[in-house]
Design an enzyme around this catalytic site. Structure first.
Site, PDB file in Angstrom:
ATOM      1  N   SER A   1      38.041  31.120  42.556  1.00 15.57           N
ATOM      2  CA  SER A   1      36.938  30.154  42.502  1.00 15.57           C
ATOM      3  C   SER A   1      35.691  30.783  41.880  1.00 15.57           C
ATOM      4  O   SER A   1      35.019  30.175  41.033  1.00 15.57           O
ATOM      5  CB  SER A   1      36.605  29.641  43.908  1.00 15.57           C
ATOM      6  OG  SER A   1      37.729  29.109  44.548  1.00 15.57           O
ATOM      7  N   ASP A   2      35.370  32.003  42.300  1.00 13.32           N
ATOM      8  CA  ASP A   2      34.199  32.693  41.765  1.00 13.32           C
ATOM      9  C   ASP A   2      34.348  32.963  40.277  1.00 13.32           C
ATOM     10  O   ASP A   2      33.381  32.847  39.510  1.00 13.32           O
ATOM     11  CB  ASP A   2      33.993  34.020  42.496  1.00 13.32           C
ATOM     12  CG  ASP A   2      33.313  33.847  43.840  1.00 13.32           C
ATOM     13  OD1 ASP A   2      32.438  32.980  43.940  1.00 13.32           O
ATOM     14  OD2 ASP A   2      33.657  34.579  44.780  1.00 13.32           O
TER      15      ASP A   2
END
Length: 400
Positions: A172-173
């Site tokens: 996600s990051d």
């Protein structure tokens, strides 16, 4: 012409952990001047976190070293009264600001978009957050694994008879970092035509939904969630043989390939009775088990050679260390290194994008906290006496 694509771009990096620092590292690899603003003493929170309780050189976090090469560090207490003088001076010449504080924090300190826009209307201000800057989740922590759980990714990963499984990386990051970069570069291009900057907002929740576009579309339009298979089928929406299969000495992956051709390699014609769209999906766990019995009688290398000979889409399953030694990885030069003053020689993944005229390059190791404080402030016109006063007051720090 500049030798680097972003050589004349200055980035003020107010971010920490992964999303923002990876984005600014990508810009730095392309030649941007990146000034990383960190807390005096501790610095970026990632300096205190590591995997497996292992530290390079005894003190340096691999997590931090992975995302902060090609930058200089200015250790500055953003809460100090004199910090505004420093940041505002830097912003006068900056092109891009990247921050991933919780929404509202920098506004309260006087470093929000509206504050910096008044100083430099051309500034491109990139805000990364977990859930955006409003809404019911505003005060929730926006961490990578939490986002994977909220957006369906974890629920779609793993075996059906086990728990949901987060991806084994900060997915996600990293998607968020890519979105920051693509937004910033688009804004730079727009600024060339309009003469003005803008505020770019990226959040992990929307980013992960967007990167599961085909899965979300399928689920929403048919109003049916995916069901994870109990076997090694590689995607909850795919039929057999798509998946991961055992060998005598490891594992292989098989992607979209003619089922009958795979059966021909494995040499069990009884498996052909499944060769119809209905069975290949509805009986995929059963088919996987039957195929796995056959693949487990082969060595990985022998099976790979046999599958590739008939154009089956396949690959070996490798660990990170095995991936480092992969012949194609070596051929691409995908692994590089830099020399760090404490950690020594650090192996890293090289920039992934190739440019014919302005190649990305690793020119600096990840910095020590405040390593370049004096150097940066001097470049921006602060006198030696002023810098000494800022250090003495604790507003600025420098590494020893």
């Amino acid at each position: 012409m500049n030798s680097k694509a972003l050589e004349d771009v200055t980035v003020l990096d107010l971010s920490h952990l992964l999303q923002g620092p990876f984005a600014t590292q990508l810009l730095a690899d392309l030649g941007a001047t990146v000034i990383k603003v960190e807390r005096p003493g501790q610095g970026d929170l990632f300096r205190t976190l590591t995997f497996n309780n292992r530290w390079l050189g005894g003190t340096e976090s691999p997590n931090f070293l992975a995302w902060n090469r090609n930058k200089r560090s200015l250790a500055l207490d953003l809460k100090a009264t004199q910090a505004r003088e420093v940041i505002y001076k830097l912003v006068e010449k900056a092109d891009i600001v990247v921050e991933n504080f919780r929404p509202g924090v920098l506004d309260r300190l006087g470093f929000g978009y509206e504050d910096l826009k008044r100083i430099n209307p051309r500034i491109i201000y990139c805000s990364g957050s977990g859930y955006g800057d409003s809404g019911p989740y505003l005060k929730r922590p926006g961490q990578d694994m939490l986002i994977q759980g909220l957006t369906g990714l974890a629920a779609a990963t793993g075996r059906g008879d086990g728990p949901p499984v987060p991806v084994g990386a900060g997915f996600s990051d990293q998607v968020g970092a890519m979105n920051i970069v693509y937004g910033a570069l688009a804004a730079l291009y727009w600024r060339e035509r309009s003469g003005v900057g803008q505020h770019i907002k990226v959040n992990l929740l929307a980013g992960m939904l967007a990167h599961q576009g085909q899965e979300m579309l399928m689920a929403m339009n048919f109003e049916t969630d995916f069901e994870r298979p109990n076997s090694g089928i590689g995607h909850p929406g795919m039929d057999a043989p798509f998946g991961v299969y055992p060998t005598k000495d490891g594992w292989v992956t098989v992607a979209m390939s003619p089922y009958s051709r795979l059966v021909g390699v494995l040499g069990d014609d009884s498996l052909l009775r499944y060769d119809n769209p209905k069975d290949l999906f509805e009986k995929r766990d059963e088919i996987w088990a039957r195929l796995a019995e056959r693949t487990a009688t082969w060595n990985t290398e022998e099976l790979m050679n046999a599958l590739l000979a008939v154009d089956i889409w396949c690959g070996e399953v490798k660990t990170h260390l095995q991936a480092e030694q992969d012949p194609q990885v070596q051929h691409l030069g995908a692994i590089s290194y830099y020399d760090h003053p404490i950690a020594g020689r650090v192996k890293v993944v090289a920039p992934a994008v190739s440019f014919s005229a302005t190649p990305a390059e690793i020119t600096r190791p990840a910095p020590l906290v405040g390593q370049h404080s004096r150097e940066i402030l001097a470049e921006y016109g602060f006198s030696e006496d002023t810098v000494n006063a800022l250090i003495d007051s604790g507003t600025v720090a420098q590494s020893s």
